[in-house]
Design a protein around this motif. Structure first.
Motif, PDB file in Angstrom:
ATOM      1  N   LEU A  43       2.616  11.374  -7.143  1.00  0.00           N
ATOM      2  CA  LEU A  43       2.352  12.649  -7.812  1.00  0.00           C
ATOM      3  C   LEU A  43       3.489  13.637  -7.595  1.00  0.00           C
ATOM      4  N   SER A  44       4.243  13.452  -6.509  1.00  0.00           N
ATOM      5  CA  SER A  44       5.354  14.367  -6.227  1.00  0.00           C
ATOM      6  C   SER A  44       6.662  13.891  -6.851  1.00  0.00           C
ATOM      7  N   GLY A  45       6.599  12.851  -7.704  1.00  0.00           N
ATOM      8  CA  GLY A  45       7.784  12.426  -8.441  1.00  0.00           C
ATOM      9  C   GLY A  45       8.464  11.181  -7.920  1.00  0.00           C
ATOM     10  N   LYS A  46       8.016  10.611  -6.820  1.00  0.00           N
ATOM     11  CA  LYS A  46       8.630   9.393  -6.311  1.00  0.00           C
ATOM     12  C   LYS A  46       8.217   8.213  -7.182  1.00  0.00           C
ATOM     13  N   THR A  47       9.063   7.183  -7.206  1.00  0.00           N
ATOM     14  CA  THR A  47       8.779   6.007  -8.028  1.00  0.00           C
ATOM     15  C   THR A  47       8.893   4.752  -7.176  1.00  0.00           C
ATOM     16  N   THR A  66       0.857  -1.184   0.000  1.00  0.00           N
ATOM     17  CA  THR A  66       0.000   0.000   0.000  1.00  0.00           C
ATOM     18  C   THR A  66       0.891   1.231   0.000  1.00  0.00           C
ATOM     19  N   SER A  67       0.399   2.281  -0.578  1.00  0.00           N
ATOM     20  CA  SER A  67       1.137   3.539  -0.620  1.00  0.00           C
ATOM     21  C   SER A  67       0.146   4.673  -0.810  1.00  0.00           C
ATOM     22  N   ASN A  68       0.559   5.842  -0.435  1.00  0.00           N
ATOM     23  CA  ASN A  68      -0.241   7.033  -0.637  1.00  0.00           C
ATOM     24  C   ASN A  68       0.035   7.555  -2.050  1.00  0.00           C
ATOM     25  N   TYR A  69      -1.013   7.737  -2.832  1.00  0.00           N
ATOM     26  CA  TYR A  69      -0.829   8.150  -4.226  1.00  0.00           C
ATOM     27  C   TYR A  69      -0.128   9.494  -4.357  1.00  0.00           C
ATOM     28  N   SER A  70      -0.192  10.338  -3.325  1.00  0.00           N
ATOM     29  CA  SER A  70       0.442  11.656  -3.430  1.00  0.00           C
ATOM     30  C   SER A  70       1.960  11.539  -3.531  1.00  0.00           C
ATOM     31  N   ALA A  71       2.521  10.468  -3.017  1.00  0.00           N
ATOM     32  CA  ALA A  71       3.970  10.278  -3.145  1.00  0.00           C
ATOM     33  C   ALA A  71       4.356  10.152  -4.614  1.00  0.00           C
TER      34      ALA A  71
END
Length: 80
Positions: free
Chosen positions: A13-17, A6-11
């Motif tokens: 959107l801020s360029g993390k992969t 699971t992960s937060n989608y905002s990560a």
């Protein structure tokens, strides 16, 4: 085995992969000879990570140890 993360989608959107790797990024077909040479030249240590050395007759026990997370690396010895 079915694994989920699971992960937060905002990560994202801020360029993390998120990246995955099989065999630690090694390509078995092209990198195996290099890996063997490094082992033979003692450039990498592998033997100290071997936790079990069962004979071939105990192969099922070896798989059980690995599934239960009770061994780091298991080397099966096959008869000649």
């Amino acid at each position: 085995m079915n694994s989920e993360i699971t992960s937060n989608y905002s990560a994202f959107l801020s360029g993390k992969t998120l990246k995955g790797s099989l065999f630690g990024g090694w390509k078995p077909k092209s990198d195996l000879l290099s890996l063997v040479n490094k082992y033979m030249n003692r450039e990498i240590q592998v033997d100290e990570f071997i936790t079990h050395n069962p004979p071939f007759e105990d192969i099922n026990k070896a798989f059980t140890l690995m599934r239960e997370g009770k061994c780091l690396q298991c080397v099966i010895h096959m008869p000649n």
